[in-house]
Design an enzyme around this catalytic site. Structure first.
Site, PDB file in Angstrom:
ATOM      1  N   TYR A  55       0.845  -1.203   0.000  1.00 32.92           N
ATOM      2  CA  TYR A  55       0.000   0.000   0.000  1.00 32.92           C
ATOM      3  C   TYR A  55       0.882   1.256   0.000  1.00 32.92           C
ATOM      4  O   TYR A  55       0.599   2.242  -0.684  1.00 32.92           O
ATOM      5  CB  TYR A  55      -0.930  -0.011   1.224  1.00 32.92           C
ATOM      6  CG  TYR A  55      -1.666   1.290   1.394  1.00 32.92           C
ATOM      7  CD1 TYR A  55      -2.607   1.693   0.458  1.00 32.92           C
ATOM      8  CD2 TYR A  55      -1.386   2.140   2.473  1.00 32.92           C
ATOM      9  CE1 TYR A  55      -3.263   2.910   0.591  1.00 32.92           C
ATOM     10  CE2 TYR A  55      -2.035   3.351   2.606  1.00 32.92           C
ATOM     11  CZ  TYR A  55      -2.974   3.732   1.657  1.00 32.92           C
ATOM     12  OH  TYR A  55      -3.605   4.943   1.781  1.00 32.92           O
ATOM     13  N   SER A 137      -3.075  14.345   7.089  1.00 30.99           N
ATOM     14  CA  SER A 137      -4.032  14.019   6.023  1.00 30.99           C
ATOM     15  C   SER A 137      -5.467  14.014   6.554  1.00 30.99           C
ATOM     16  O   SER A 137      -5.714  13.643   7.702  1.00 30.99           O
ATOM     17  CB  SER A 137      -3.694  12.630   5.473  1.00 30.99           C
ATOM     18  OG  SER A 137      -4.784  12.080   4.787  1.00 30.99           O
ATOM     19  N   TYR A 161      -9.495  17.279   1.633  1.00 36.48           N
ATOM     20  CA  TYR A 161     -10.256  16.942   0.423  1.00 36.48           C
ATOM     21  C   TYR A 161     -11.587  17.651   0.573  1.00 36.48           C
ATOM     22  O   TYR A 161     -12.318  17.384   1.538  1.00 36.48           O
ATOM     23  CB  TYR A 161     -10.513  15.438   0.337  1.00 36.48           C
ATOM     24  CG  TYR A 161      -9.288  14.597   0.076  1.00 36.48           C
ATOM     25  CD1 TYR A 161      -8.640  14.642  -1.157  1.00 36.48           C
ATOM     26  CD2 TYR A 161      -8.789  13.728   1.043  1.00 36.48           C
ATOM     27  CE1 TYR A 161      -7.516  13.860  -1.410  1.00 36.48           C
ATOM     28  CE2 TYR A 161      -7.672  12.943   0.793  1.00 36.48           C
ATOM     29  CZ  TYR A 161      -7.049  13.014  -0.431  1.00 36.48           C
ATOM     30  OH  TYR A 161      -5.949  12.236  -0.675  1.00 36.48           O
ATOM     31  N   THR A 187      -5.940  18.996  -1.722  1.00 37.08           N
ATOM     32  CA  THR A 187      -5.492  18.019  -2.725  1.00 37.08           C
ATOM     33  C   THR A 187      -6.524  17.925  -3.835  1.00 37.08           C
ATOM     34  O   THR A 187      -7.709  17.724  -3.567  1.00 37.08           O
ATOM     35  CB  THR A 187      -5.278  16.641  -2.065  1.00 37.08           C
ATOM     36  OG1 THR A 187      -4.263  16.787  -1.074  1.00 37.08           O
ATOM     37  CG2 THR A 187      -4.825  15.604  -3.077  1.00 37.08           C
ATOM     38  N   ARG A 196      -5.301   1.110  -7.950  1.00 38.59           N
ATOM     39  CA  ARG A 196      -4.078   0.595  -7.318  1.00 38.59           C
ATOM     40  C   ARG A 196      -4.081  -0.932  -7.398  1.00 38.59           C
ATOM     41  O   ARG A 196      -4.726  -1.612  -6.579  1.00 38.59           O
ATOM     42  CB  ARG A 196      -3.999   1.054  -5.870  1.00 38.59           C
ATOM     43  CG  ARG A 196      -4.304   2.545  -5.727  1.00 38.59           C
ATOM     44  CD  ARG A 196      -3.218   3.331  -5.072  1.00 38.59           C
ATOM     45  NE  ARG A 196      -3.566   4.751  -5.136  1.00 38.59           N
ATOM     46  CZ  ARG A 196      -3.953   5.478  -4.101  1.00 38.59           C
ATOM     47  NH1 ARG A 196      -4.016   4.937  -2.900  1.00 38.59           N
ATOM     48  NH2 ARG A 196      -4.248   6.755  -4.252  1.00 38.59           N
ATOM     49  N   LYS A 277      -2.482  21.101  -3.953  1.00 37.84           N
ATOM     50  CA  LYS A 277      -1.562  19.967  -4.163  1.00 37.84           C
ATOM     51  C   LYS A 277      -2.107  19.039  -5.244  1.00 37.84           C
ATOM     52  O   LYS A 277      -3.286  18.681  -5.222  1.00 37.84           O
ATOM     53  CB  LYS A 277      -1.420  19.190  -2.847  1.00 37.84           C
ATOM     54  CG  LYS A 277      -0.642  17.890  -2.941  1.00 37.84           C
ATOM     55  CD  LYS A 277      -0.411  17.317  -1.545  1.00 37.84           C
ATOM     56  CE  LYS A 277       0.348  16.027  -1.552  1.00 37.84           C
ATOM     57  NZ  LYS A 277      -0.473  14.858  -1.894  1.00 37.84           N
ATOM     58  N   HIS A 301       0.905  12.643  -6.726  1.00 35.88           N
ATOM     59  CA  HIS A 301       0.405  11.861  -5.592  1.00 35.88           C
ATOM     60  C   HIS A 301       1.286  10.618  -5.396  1.00 35.88           C
ATOM     61  O   HIS A 301       0.805   9.534  -5.069  1.00 35.88           O
ATOM     62  CB  HIS A 301      -1.048  11.437  -5.867  1.00 35.88           C
ATOM     63  CG  HIS A 301      -1.924  11.378  -4.648  1.00 35.88           C
ATOM     64  ND1 HIS A 301      -2.852  12.306  -4.341  1.00 35.88           N
ATOM     65  CD2 HIS A 301      -2.006  10.459  -3.647  1.00 35.88           C
ATOM     66  CE1 HIS A 301      -3.499  11.984  -3.239  1.00 35.88           C
ATOM     67  NE2 HIS A 301      -2.990  10.854  -2.783  1.00 35.88           N
TER      68      HIS A 301
HETATM   69  C1  FMN Z   1       0.697   5.600   1.851  1.00 37.18           C
HETATM   70  C2  FMN Z   1       0.401   6.939   1.265  1.00 37.18           C
HETATM   71  C3  FMN Z   1      -0.758   7.606   1.628  1.00 37.18           C
HETATM   72  C4  FMN Z   1      -1.034   8.873   1.088  1.00 37.18           C
HETATM   73  N1  FMN Z   1      -2.138   9.548   1.489  1.00 37.18           N
HETATM   74  C5  FMN Z   1      -2.367  10.799   1.032  1.00 37.18           C
HETATM   75  C6  FMN Z   1      -3.461  11.565   1.508  1.00 37.18           C
HETATM   76  O1  FMN Z   1      -4.228  11.123   2.342  1.00 37.18           O
HETATM   77  N2  FMN Z   1      -3.624  12.821   1.004  1.00 37.18           N
HETATM   78  C7  FMN Z   1      -2.785  13.360   0.058  1.00 37.18           C
HETATM   79  O2  FMN Z   1      -2.965  14.499  -0.358  1.00 37.18           O
HETATM   80  N3  FMN Z   1      -1.721  12.657  -0.378  1.00 37.18           N
HETATM   81  C8  FMN Z   1      -1.494  11.412   0.074  1.00 37.18           C
HETATM   82  N4  FMN Z   1      -0.406  10.708  -0.357  1.00 37.18           N
HETATM   83  C9  FMN Z   1       0.516  11.347  -1.316  1.00 37.18           C
HETATM   84  C10 FMN Z   1       1.605  12.112  -0.561  1.00 37.18           C
HETATM   85  O3  FMN Z   1       1.108  13.228   0.093  1.00 37.18           O
HETATM   86  C11 FMN Z   1       2.716  12.577  -1.528  1.00 37.18           C
HETATM   87  O4  FMN Z   1       2.140  13.316  -2.568  1.00 37.18           O
HETATM   88  C12 FMN Z   1       3.511  11.409  -2.100  1.00 37.18           C
HETATM   89  O5  FMN Z   1       3.654  10.412  -1.146  1.00 37.18           O
HETATM   90  C13 FMN Z   1       4.875  11.881  -2.536  1.00 37.18           C
HETATM   91  O6  FMN Z   1       5.627  10.824  -3.080  1.00 37.18           O
HETATM   92  P1  FMN Z   1       6.669   9.957  -2.221  1.00 37.18           P
HETATM   93  O7  FMN Z   1       5.855   9.075  -1.349  1.00 37.18           O
HETATM   94  O8  FMN Z   1       7.387   9.175  -3.264  1.00 37.18           O
HETATM   95  O9  FMN Z   1       7.520  10.889  -1.426  1.00 37.18           O
HETATM   96  C14 FMN Z   1      -0.122   9.439   0.151  1.00 37.18           C
HETATM   97  C15 FMN Z   1       1.034   8.755  -0.183  1.00 37.18           C
HETATM   98  C16 FMN Z   1       1.313   7.528   0.351  1.00 37.18           C
HETATM   99  C17 FMN Z   1       2.601   6.838  -0.033  1.00 37.18           C
END
Ligand code: FMN
Length: 406
Positions: A55, A137, A161, A187, A196, A277, A301
């Site tokens: 995940y 988040s 969101y 976001t 996914r 974002k 993301h």
């Molecule tokens: C496990 C996971 C959960 C995430 N949940 C959110 C979220 O709830 N809201 C959001 O805006 N981005 C979410 N993201 C995206 C992150 O904010 C970010 O954009 C992204 O992880 C950046 O890439 P990196 O993980 O390679 O550093 C999530 C990313 C991951 C890996």
């Protein structure tokens, strides 16, 4: 000429011997083996169930966006200068009027208590200890008020969101504002959920369900399961009191009708800075600058939404050229080293958001793992600055970096 041999002399040998006893503290010995943030990946994969690791690590569909984001960093080529005074290096950068120690922000990640039971609070504590910013988040497993009470005086941002139910949205925003959240990150790259494949194949549910397959997994990861079952149940904490199953709450979160007018409306509700974002085009960046938001995050993301989108590191200098004089441009996706961070600053980013980097750390070793991730980044950023010949963030210029074609 042949070297002359002599009898070993104890006076020279004794100082070479390391007399310290091996450590019996498992976590300490584990952390001592971590040199690069990448080293945490293997350890993390041994600590949590496969579905949880996947995940975090996975992306959408064929994971092309994810792979291209990561590969782009291999094309970074620094153009160093020598003979510069780098005896005092300042890695700090000012964000909304206050300095943080390095240009790195903890990205919002949902369900952090699923990765490690210490969850959002542990990460925010590390952020505070290191003078950094933590972004919670909307899908967090800790509520905004709980977090600000648990980690008072931390610099907290709230990722949001905008929900179909605007009244509920306003309530949530007001709650975050009341509890000292400084910035709202909206976001916008989730009009629908990304496909996914790993999660679908793994049958990932939140919270994880206990089936026959899970029982085998419990035997392999007893610590993780023990922590899950003996701490507060996993929930979307910001939605506490909704009395609905998680799947129904999740369906409400993404509003597929979200558009520019909503952002203008949001201005009337949130009085602090707003960052959007999930921007992936120059034209959207320009429109957002025109409607007066303070900053954007160029982001796909973490490759978890649209697959085969633009490579964010390639987009960064083009967007900075167009709107960098009007709004701050943040960036994320695949940042795992201090070199990557320095490259992004050279391309004009204000700061970088990291997601997986700290999640690998927390999955592997809880809050100490997250601290080690920060230590590694601090040391690598400072080392890279010294080696390219700059003593402060403002000295890092586009001339210091280029992206090779291959
Ligand atoms: C496990 C996971 C959960 C995430 N949940 C959110 C979220 O709830 N809201 C959001 O805006 N981005 C979410 N993201 C995206 C992150 O904010 C970010 O954009 C992204 O992880 C950046 O890439 P990196 O993980 O390679 O550093 C999530 C990313 C991951 C890996």
């Amino acid at each position: 000429m042949k070297s002359r041999r002599q009898f070993p002399d104890l006076r020279f040998i004794l100082p070479l011997i390391n007399w310290s006893l091996p450590t019996f503290n498992n976590k300490k010995s584990l952390l001592s083996k971590v040199v690069l943030i990448h080293d945490f990946k293997k350890i993390a994969s041994r600590k949590v169930p496969k579905a949880v690791y996947d995940y975090v690590e996975g992306g959408a569909h064929q994971e092309v966006s994810l792979k291209r984001s990561v590969d782009a960093f291999l094309r970074v080529e620094f153009q160093p200068n020598v003979l510069r005074d780098i005896s005092k290096i300042d890695t700090s950068v000012e964000i909304f009027g206050e300095k943080i120690s390095i240009p790195v922000i903890f990205a919002p990640t949902g369900y952090t208590r699923m990765m490690h039971h210490s969850g959002e609070i542990a990460v925010a504590e590390i952020a505070k200890r290191n003078n950094l910013i933590y972004c919670l988040s909307t899908m967090g497993t800790t509520a905004p008020d709980e977090l600000s009470l648990a980690v008072p005086d931390a610099r907290l941002w709230f990722q949001f969101y905008l929900m179909k139910d605007r009244q509920a949205s306003v309530k949530m925003i007001e709650r975050a504002q009341k509890h000292g959240f400084e910035v709202l990150i909206l976001t916008v790259d989730t009009p629908v959920s990304g496909i996914r494949a790993r999660d679908i194949r793994n049958g990932l549910t939140i919270p994880p369900r206990i089936g026959i397959k899970t029982l085998f997994d419990m035997a392999k990861k007893p610590h993780w399961w023990l922590n899950l079952l003996t701490t507060a149940p996993l929930e979307f904490a910001a939605f506490r009191g909704y009395n609905e199953p998680l799947s129904q709450i999740a369906a409400k979160i993404y509003d597929s009708s979200l558009n520019y007018e909503d952002i203008t409306w949001l201005r009337t509700v949130w009085s602090g800075p707003i960052i959007v974002k999930g921007v992936q085009s120059i034209s959207d960046a320009e429109k957002l600058a025109n409607i007066g938001i303070e900053a954007i995050v160029l982001s796909n993301h973490g490759g978890r939404q649209l697959d085969k989108g633009p490579v964010i590191l390639e987009l960064l200098p083009k967007v900075v050229e167009k709107v960098g004089h009007r709004i701050d441009v943040y960036v994320d996706g695949g940042f795992m080293t201090g070199q990557d961070v320095v490259a992004a600053i050279a391309f004009g980013a204000k700061a970088v958001l990291i997601g997986r980097a700290y999640l690998y750390g927390i999955m592997a070793a809880g809050s100490e793992g997250v601290q080690k991730v920060v230590d590694i980044l601090v040391s690598e950023i400072s080392n890279t600055m010294a080696l390219i010949g700059v003593a402060s963030m403002s000295e890092i210029k586009p001339e210091h970096v280029k992206l090779r074609n291959s």
